[in-house]
Design a protein around this motif. Sequence first.
Motif, PDB file in Angstrom:
ATOM      1  N   SER A  52       0.172  -5.008  -5.317  1.00  0.00           N
ATOM      2  CA  SER A  52      -0.163  -4.929  -6.732  1.00  0.00           C
ATOM      3  C   SER A  52       1.013  -4.360  -7.526  1.00  0.00           C
ATOM      4  O   SER A  52       1.976  -3.833  -6.959  1.00  0.00           O
ATOM      5  CB  SER A  52      -1.393  -4.063  -6.922  1.00  0.00           C
ATOM      6  N   SER A  57      -1.180  -0.737  -4.237  1.00  0.00           N
ATOM      7  CA  SER A  57      -2.028  -1.184  -3.142  1.00  0.00           C
ATOM      8  C   SER A  57      -1.519  -2.508  -2.607  1.00  0.00           C
ATOM      9  O   SER A  57      -0.824  -3.252  -3.298  1.00  0.00           O
ATOM     10  CB  SER A  57      -3.475  -1.331  -3.610  1.00  0.00           C
ATOM     11  N   SER A  58      -1.871  -2.787  -1.368  1.00  0.00           N
ATOM     12  CA  SER A  58      -1.512  -4.051  -0.733  1.00  0.00           C
ATOM     13  C   SER A  58      -2.722  -4.590   0.011  1.00  0.00           C
ATOM     14  O   SER A  58      -3.608  -3.825   0.408  1.00  0.00           O
ATOM     15  CB  SER A  58      -0.311  -3.874   0.199  1.00  0.00           C
ATOM     16  N   THR A  59      -2.717  -5.887   0.183  1.00  0.00           N
ATOM     17  CA  THR A  59      -3.845  -6.567   0.824  1.00  0.00           C
ATOM     18  C   THR A  59      -3.296  -7.582   1.812  1.00  0.00           C
ATOM     19  O   THR A  59      -2.257  -8.199   1.558  1.00  0.00           O
ATOM     20  CB  THR A  59      -4.705  -7.287  -0.236  1.00  0.00           C
ATOM     21  N   TYR A  60      -4.019  -7.755   2.938  1.00  0.00           N
ATOM     22  CA  TYR A  60      -3.586  -8.690   3.977  1.00  0.00           C
ATOM     23  C   TYR A  60      -4.758  -9.564   4.402  1.00  0.00           C
ATOM     24  O   TYR A  60      -5.913  -9.125   4.440  1.00  0.00           O
ATOM     25  CB  TYR A  60      -3.058  -7.938   5.197  1.00  0.00           C
ATOM     26  N   ARG A  65      -3.180  -8.790   9.542  1.00  0.00           N
ATOM     27  CA  ARG A  65      -3.289  -7.337   9.341  1.00  0.00           C
ATOM     28  C   ARG A  65      -2.877  -6.616  10.613  1.00  0.00           C
ATOM     29  O   ARG A  65      -3.310  -6.940  11.707  1.00  0.00           O
ATOM     30  CB  ARG A  65      -4.707  -6.960   8.941  1.00  0.00           C
ATOM     31  N   THR A 105      -4.163  -6.157 -10.342  1.00  0.00           N
ATOM     32  CA  THR A 105      -4.447  -6.034  -8.917  1.00  0.00           C
ATOM     33  C   THR A 105      -4.229  -7.401  -8.276  1.00  0.00           C
ATOM     34  O   THR A 105      -4.682  -8.413  -8.802  1.00  0.00           O
ATOM     35  CB  THR A 105      -5.895  -5.581  -8.693  1.00  0.00           C
ATOM     36  N   GLY A 107      -4.286 -10.598  -5.538  1.00  0.00           N
ATOM     37  CA  GLY A 107      -5.301 -11.287  -4.745  1.00  0.00           C
ATOM     38  C   GLY A 107      -4.721 -12.532  -4.122  1.00  0.00           C
ATOM     39  O   GLY A 107      -3.514 -12.786  -4.210  1.00  0.00           O
TER      40      GLY A 107
END
Length: 126
Positions: A52, A57-60, A65, A105, A107
């Motif tokens: 982001s 923050s980060s997303t996998y 992951r 954020t 996605g």
Amino acid sequence: QLQLVESGGGLVQSGGSLRLTCSASGFALTYHSIGWFRQAPGKEREGVACISSQGASSTYVDSVRGRFAISKHNTANVVYLQMDNLKPEDSAVYSCAVVRAVFTTCGFTPAQYDYWGRGTQVTVSS
């Protein structure tokens, strides 16, 4: 002119590592969300990792992951994707993309992203 250029792809054996770099020019990445996507032949584009704005923050995706790590380096104006313990199913063209709006954020919806690089090929041999 706003431009994203990916580098760092290549051929690696299963279990190996690569670090992809997304270099931005024409704007600063600091306040923008960045995503890494991949597309294998015959398959739909898939979001892999995103970070982001301001790196809060980060997303996998579940399949990467614990093996992949995304990071943003504002001074150098780049985003990295460190890929460890690579598997043959990770083989694809990897592209980075940027959300034009600030303070968002991230996605995995491609339509969320406004600018895309051309991609770099990653091939993992078994």
